[in-house]
Design an enzyme around this catalytic site. Structure first.
Site, PDB file in Angstrom:
ATOM      1  N   GLY A 202       2.077   4.367  -9.402  1.00  0.00           N
ATOM      2  CA  GLY A 202       0.975   3.980  -8.541  1.00  0.00           C
ATOM      3  C   GLY A 202       0.142   5.163  -8.089  1.00  0.00           C
ATOM      4  O   GLY A 202       0.686   6.166  -7.625  1.00  0.00           O
TER       5      GLY A 202
ATOM      6  N   TYR B 281      -7.415  15.434  -8.676  1.00  0.00           N
ATOM      7  CA  TYR B 281      -6.401  14.555  -9.272  1.00  0.00           C
ATOM      8  C   TYR B 281      -5.216  15.379  -9.784  1.00  0.00           C
ATOM      9  O   TYR B 281      -4.056  15.041  -9.532  1.00  0.00           O
ATOM     10  CB  TYR B 281      -7.043  13.757 -10.413  1.00  0.00           C
ATOM     11  CG  TYR B 281      -6.084  12.918 -11.204  1.00  0.00           C
ATOM     12  CD1 TYR B 281      -5.608  11.706 -10.712  1.00  0.00           C
ATOM     13  CD2 TYR B 281      -5.664  13.313 -12.477  1.00  0.00           C
ATOM     14  CE1 TYR B 281      -4.731  10.925 -11.444  1.00  0.00           C
ATOM     15  CE2 TYR B 281      -4.785  12.539 -13.217  1.00  0.00           C
ATOM     16  CZ  TYR B 281      -4.321  11.350 -12.701  1.00  0.00           C
ATOM     17  OH  TYR B 281      -3.448  10.577 -13.435  1.00  0.00           O
TER      18      TYR B 281
ATOM     19  N   SER C 229      -2.222  11.871 -23.226  1.00  0.00           N
ATOM     20  CA  SER C 229      -3.238  10.841 -23.499  1.00  0.00           C
ATOM     21  C   SER C 229      -2.562   9.560 -23.961  1.00  0.00           C
ATOM     22  O   SER C 229      -2.351   9.371 -25.164  1.00  0.00           O
ATOM     23  CB  SER C 229      -4.214  11.308 -24.584  1.00  0.00           C
ATOM     24  OG  SER C 229      -4.865  12.499 -24.210  1.00  0.00           O
TER      25      SER C 229
ATOM     26  N   ASP D  89       0.850  -1.195   0.000  1.00  0.00           N
ATOM     27  CA  ASP D  89       0.000   0.000   0.000  1.00  0.00           C
ATOM     28  C   ASP D  89       0.884   1.243   0.000  1.00  0.00           C
ATOM     29  O   ASP D  89       1.709   1.436   0.895  1.00  0.00           O
ATOM     30  CB  ASP D  89      -0.898  -0.018   1.241  1.00  0.00           C
ATOM     31  CG  ASP D  89      -1.906   1.113   1.275  1.00  0.00           C
ATOM     32  OD1 ASP D  89      -1.833   2.032   0.432  1.00  0.00           O
ATOM     33  OD2 ASP D  89      -2.782   1.085   2.163  1.00  0.00           O
TER      34      ASP D  89
ATOM     35  N   SER E 231       1.087  14.380 -14.814  1.00  0.00           N
ATOM     36  CA  SER E 231      -0.020  14.441 -15.759  1.00  0.00           C
ATOM     37  C   SER E 231      -0.224  15.849 -16.282  1.00  0.00           C
ATOM     38  O   SER E 231       0.091  16.839 -15.600  1.00  0.00           O
ATOM     39  CB  SER E 231      -1.308  13.962 -15.076  1.00  0.00           C
ATOM     40  OG  SER E 231      -2.442  14.207 -15.878  1.00  0.00           O
TER      41      SER E 231
ATOM     42  N   VAL F 154      -4.510   6.414  -7.700  1.00  0.00           N
ATOM     43  CA  VAL F 154      -5.842   6.381  -8.301  1.00  0.00           C
ATOM     44  C   VAL F 154      -5.749   7.193  -9.589  1.00  0.00           C
ATOM     45  O   VAL F 154      -5.375   8.364  -9.571  1.00  0.00           O
ATOM     46  CB  VAL F 154      -6.901   6.983  -7.358  1.00  0.00           C
ATOM     47  CG1 VAL F 154      -8.251   7.095  -8.068  1.00  0.00           C
ATOM     48  CG2 VAL F 154      -7.022   6.138  -6.093  1.00  0.00           C
TER      49      VAL F 154
ATOM     50  N   HIS G 181      -2.855  17.157 -16.251  1.00  0.00           N
ATOM     51  CA  HIS G 181      -3.876  17.746 -15.380  1.00  0.00           C
ATOM     52  C   HIS G 181      -3.288  18.635 -14.294  1.00  0.00           C
ATOM     53  O   HIS G 181      -4.019  19.375 -13.636  1.00  0.00           O
ATOM     54  CB  HIS G 181      -4.766  16.653 -14.812  1.00  0.00           C
ATOM     55  CG  HIS G 181      -5.480  15.884 -15.883  1.00  0.00           C
ATOM     56  ND1 HIS G 181      -6.396  16.474 -16.721  1.00  0.00           N
ATOM     57  CD2 HIS G 181      -5.356  14.592 -16.301  1.00  0.00           C
ATOM     58  CE1 HIS G 181      -6.837  15.582 -17.592  1.00  0.00           C
ATOM     59  NE2 HIS G 181      -6.216  14.431 -17.355  1.00  0.00           N
TER      60      HIS G 181
ATOM     61  N   LYS H 162      -1.029  15.869  -8.583  1.00  0.00           N
ATOM     62  CA  LYS H 162       0.153  15.901  -9.448  1.00  0.00           C
ATOM     63  C   LYS H 162       1.001  17.139  -9.159  1.00  0.00           C
ATOM     64  O   LYS H 162       2.237  17.070  -9.155  1.00  0.00           O
ATOM     65  CB  LYS H 162      -0.264  15.867 -10.917  1.00  0.00           C
ATOM     66  CG  LYS H 162      -1.058  14.631 -11.313  1.00  0.00           C
ATOM     67  CD  LYS H 162      -0.274  13.343 -11.079  1.00  0.00           C
ATOM     68  CE  LYS H 162      -1.028  12.136 -11.576  1.00  0.00           C
ATOM     69  NZ  LYS H 162      -0.297  10.860 -11.352  1.00  0.00           N
TER      70      LYS H 162
END
Length: 280
Positions: A71, A135, A164, A50, A110, A73, A112, A139
């Site tokens: 790693g 999210y 992408s 974890d 990302s 979500v 994002h 980052k």
């Protein structure tokens, strides 16, 4: 390298990286929070762990030269859902890397992190953070963590702002596509470049319509080979004209730029079912 660690190895992108990364080291350790793949490469060991458990991460990185950190979500979600794996997990990776005297963290950041910039601005790697979601905020946190650990503790990092990385299935991806082959090259260059310090690079292929500028990341030697222009005519013919007033069409974050905070952005990406993990 003697030992290389890959987090998020059971995920879609991580599963594509296992084989090429296993060839870059004597001992390859892959890890995720789920059960491991059915088969392992000759020098591969799988550890179920974890990210939110600091002691587990310290043990995992013991003796490693570098960690490739995928790693997390991988979608927008409520802040409470992302807090453990995406925020605390990032801290645990950099702290565990520092305690174990690793040389470098290679991080799957990302677009994002800068998703609220407009695509017509053609931003570079020095564009200020403008996250489009919780999210994306995670980052930004990890990139700033990487910068601080380099400045204060001498731990190198390469933050790859992936756009992408999936098959081209929507108009946005004609500019933002990162092919799987170019992903592998990007990660390999982030590992084998002799000196990186703290570096940021956009994970995007050699697309004619790429909306970001990697000119200040040339030192990494990343030279993408694939180009999404081959798909442009078909993709544009299959879709209605885009609304120029919709943030999903005008901002780097795509649908992540327009969804309410905490709601899935991946659900709006129209991903191809063939984009699945390679864990058999």
């Amino acid at each position: 390298m003697k030992k290389l660690v890959l987090t998020g190895a059971a995920g879609r992108l991580g599963s594509y990286l296992r084989e090429p990364l296993s060839k870059m080291c004597d001992t390859f350790v892959s890890t995720d929070i789920t059960d491991g793949p059915k088969t392992l490469f000759e020098n591969e060991t799988y550890v179920k762990a974890d990210l939110a458990d600091l002691d587990a991460m310290v043990d995992l990185l013991n003796g490693a030269d570098m960690v490739v950190h995928f790693g997390a979500v991988g979608d927008e979600a409520p802040f409470e859902t992302l807090l453990g794996p995406n925020f605390v997990g990032a801290y645990n990776i950099w702290e565990a890397a520092y305690r174990n005297k690793l040389r470098r963290v290679v991080y799957a950041s990302s677009i994002h992190a800068v998703g609220m910039h407009k695509k017509t601005d053609f931003i570079g790697i020095d564009a200020p953070h403008r996250p489009d979601t919780f999210y994306g905020l995670a980052k930004c946190f990890a990139e700033d963590l990487a910068s601080m650990y380099w400045d204060k503790r001498g731990l190198e990092s390469v933050c790859m702002r992936i756009l992408s990385c999936a098959q081209v299935s929507n108009p946005r991806a004609v500019g933002t596509w990162l092919s799987y082959d170019d992903l592998i090259q990007l990660v390999q260059r982030s590992i084998d470049t002799p000196i990186t310090g703290f570096s940021v690079v956009y994970g995007v292929s050699n697309n004619d319509r790429a909306p970001v500028d990697n000119s200040k990341a040339q030192h990494l030697g990343y030279r993408p080979k694939d180009n999404a222009e081959q798909f442009a005519s078909e993709i544009y013919a299959q879709n209605e004209p885009l609304d120029p007033h919709d943030p999903a069409n005008t901002h780097h974050g795509g649908p992540f730029s327009s969804i309410p905070l905490g709601e899935s952005g991946v659900a709006h990406l129209n991903l191809n079912p063939d984009d699945t993990a390679k864990n058999d």
